[in-house]
Design an enzyme around this catalytic site. Structure first.
Site, mmCIF file in Angstrom:
data_model
loop_
_atom_site.group_PDB
_atom_site.id
_atom_site.type_symbol
_atom_site.label_atom_id
_atom_site.label_comp_id
_atom_site.label_asym_id
_atom_site.label_seq_id
_atom_site.Cartn_x
_atom_site.Cartn_y
_atom_site.Cartn_z
ATOM 1 N N ASN A 162 0.773 -1.244 -0.092
ATOM 2 C CA ASN A 162 0.115 -0.106 0.161
ATOM 3 C C ASN A 162 0.903 1.026 0.134
ATOM 4 O O ASN A 162 0.579 2.167 -0.591
ATOM 5 C CB ASN A 162 -0.806 -0.039 1.195
ATOM 6 C CG ASN A 162 -0.326 -0.205 2.618
ATOM 7 O OD1 ASN A 162 0.736 -0.571 2.616
ATOM 8 N ND2 ASN A 162 -0.955 0.469 3.301
ATOM 9 N N GLU A 258 3.942 -3.994 12.376
ATOM 10 C CA GLU A 258 2.934 -3.033 12.205
ATOM 11 C C GLU A 258 1.902 -3.888 11.657
ATOM 12 O O GLU A 258 2.190 -3.985 10.430
ATOM 13 C CB GLU A 258 3.617 -1.804 11.679
ATOM 14 C CG GLU A 258 2.867 -0.468 11.895
ATOM 15 C CD GLU A 258 1.907 -0.506 10.678
ATOM 16 O OE1 GLU A 258 0.581 -0.838 10.905
ATOM 17 O OE2 GLU A 258 2.244 -0.252 9.435
ATOM 18 N N CYS A 292 -3.594 1.044 6.759
ATOM 19 C CA CYS A 292 -3.946 0.634 8.191
ATOM 20 C C CYS A 292 -4.594 1.510 8.906
ATOM 21 O O CYS A 292 -5.011 1.141 9.815
ATOM 22 C CB CYS A 292 -2.586 -0.051 8.743
ATOM 23 S SG CYS A 292 -1.146 1.161 9.055
ATOM 24 N N GLU A 468 8.112 1.659 15.720
ATOM 25 C CA GLU A 468 8.753 2.019 14.521
ATOM 26 C C GLU A 468 9.234 3.416 14.645
ATOM 27 O O GLU A 468 8.443 4.088 15.297
ATOM 28 C CB GLU A 468 8.399 1.607 13.194
ATOM 29 C CG GLU A 468 8.058 0.376 13.176
ATOM 30 C CD GLU A 468 7.474 0.110 11.540
ATOM 31 O OE1 GLU A 468 8.258 -0.496 10.831
ATOM 32 O OE2 GLU A 468 6.302 0.655 11.043
#
Length: 490
Positions: A162, A258, A292, A468
């Protein structure tokens, strides 16, 4: 100036790279393989450029090169790593238009958003390069205690389809800055851009520090099970993230995961309805809902619900669907056929579940071969329905209501996900109070999806493990070591 280089017909700005081929990078060398494959342009159905399919031998050579590079790269002074990363970011800026064009071609997003993604990648690289990892030190009469952060070793970065350029850059930068060589595994759906991103890195880092392997679905498990990598940095679905964690556990690799999200927006009764409805619609359907962190559950206070829905419908109708190369397009296609078919099953539920459609609802977009879906709002479905409980990862969202703040908080937290959330209100104190009670790793007030590479990003519950970016993200590529140094002789 622009030159045509034959990459499926699009024009590329003259820059540092030759865009007529796409190869793996192993130990500083460009390599192809006997077997190749290609992605599909999701707007046209046309084949993308040929890319390698890595073999077991390729994996062994790549990981051994990374292991060898690790010994030297971990000793390179931090300031030299910073200079190399900043020079790499400058090179990406020179190649911005080429990367934007390939993003639109293989990912499908509108060109304006492809350019934005490359800009964000450059910003992430520069910002992370300027972060520091200082030692922590306490001096006492008889001893000195030092906490230092030492590189874990080889990293494997598994990148989704994505945001392939931004998320690859967001793994490369902290890994390399922490002293860890990285092997990037692009998504099989969007390999070309990441192959070029790693090729671009080669003049700035020693061989083996930044490598990339394109492959098929078998490549990920081979990398995650291999004994050489010390860490897996994965971005993708919760289902696959659990598989990655299971695989990595065999050698106790560190993992940063993630994963998916089911982000709520809570809209209180004092907002500017037209303005907020337009923003919420835009954030729900950005990247065709394939984020997300996209808004996936819209909760609006009952007293304004009907007016807000009406305004949101009108805003949604203005969002143009089409190929990313056309002007003023907001929603490109769903990125691949597998996801397209998955999202369409939700449209099949409209009939069987008797959902009320506020706008959209056909599951179709412009005529042609592309995977287009018209943005759709489902008006107040049952709270236990699939459209509310599951992450659609496409341009379809449920519109829901709440009576008071307590109910809004309870409904928003009623999910196994916990990646992002936002609160929209003219009463900032009220909004901040609600925000602190939401179970998500990232919560915004009167905005959404505004990330900052100086700060950690991660999810709660089944939205991920670890964080992250920011200094915490740098530390996730390190072992912490505490030294207790006595001042007196033995």
């Amino acid at each position: 100036m622009t030159v045509s280089n034959g990459v499926n017909g699009h024009k590329n700005t003259a820059g540092l790279l030759n865009w007529s081929y796409f190869k793996n990078v192993v130990n500083g060398e460009l390599e192809t393989t006997t077997n190749t494959r290609h992605s599909i342009n999701p707007a046209t159905g046309e084949p993308g450029p040929e890319v390698p399919v890595a073999t077991l031998d390729d994996v062994e050579r790549t990981l051994n090169a990374a292991k060898a590079a690790s010994e030297k790269w971990s000793e390179v002074p931090y300031s030299e790593r910073q200079n190399a990363m900043l020079a790499y970011a400058d090179a990406l800026e020179v190649e911005k238009e080429n990367f934007s064009q390939i993003l639109t071609q293989e990912q499908g997003k509108p060109l304006v958003f492809a350019r934005l993604e490359v800009d964000l990648a450059i910003h992430w690289m520069r910002t992370i390069a300027k972060l520091e990892l200082p030692e922590e030190r306490v001096v006492e009469d008889d001893k000195e205690i030092i906490v230092r952060f030492t590189p874990l070793g080889v990293t494997v970065g598994i990148v989704p389809w994505n945001y392939p350029i931004l998320l690859a850059a967001g793994k490369i930068a902290p890994s390399v800055m922490a002293g860890c060589p990285i092997v990037v595994k692009p998504s099989p759906f969007t390999p070309a851009g990441d192959l070029k991103l790693v090729e671009l890195a080669q003049p700035f880092f020693p061989p083996g520090v930044v490598q990339v392997l394109s492959g098929d679905d078998s490549l990920g498990p081979i990398l995650t099970e291999h004994p050489i990598p010390a860490k897996i940095s994965f971005t993708g679905s919760t289902f696959t993230g659990k598989k990655v964690m299971e695989s990595a556990s065999k050698t106790l690799k560190r993992v940063t995961l993630e994963l998916g999200g089911n982000d709520p927006a809570i809209v209180t009764d004092d907002v500017d309805i037209a303005a907020v409805a337009a923003k919420v619609a835009g954030l729900a359907f950005l990247n065709s809902g394939q984020i997300c962190l996209a808004l996936k559950r819209i909760f609006v206070q009952e007293s304004i619900a009907d007016k807000f829905l009406e305004a949101m419908v009108e805003a949604t109708k203005t969002l143009k669907v089409g190929p990313g190369t056309e002007p003023d397009v907001y929603l490109g296609p769903i990125q691949n056929q597998m996801q397209f078919e998955k999202v369409k099953t939700l449209f099949a539920d409209i009939q069987t579940e008797k959902w009320k459609v506020a706008v959209g609802g056909s599951g179709k977009g412009p005529e042609g071969k592309g995977y287009f879906i018209t943005p759709t709002i489902i008006d107040r479905p049952q709270l236990d329905s699939r459209i509310v409980k599951d992450e659609p990862f496409g341009p379809i969202v449920p519109f829901l209501t709440f009576k008071d703040d307590e109910e809004a908080i309870r409904l928003a937290n009623d999910t196994q996900m916990g990646l992002g959330a936002s609160v929209w209100s003219n009463d900032v104190e009220r909004a901040n109070r609600i925000a602190r009670k939401l179970h998500a790793g990232n919560v915004w007030v009167n905005t959404h999806f505004e990330l900052d590479p100086r700060f950690p990003f991660g999810g709660h519950k089944e939205s991920g493990i670890g964080t992250e970016w920011g200094v915490d993200g740098l530390k996730s590529f390190c072992n912490s070591q505490t030294l207790y140094l006595k001042k007196v002789p033995a």
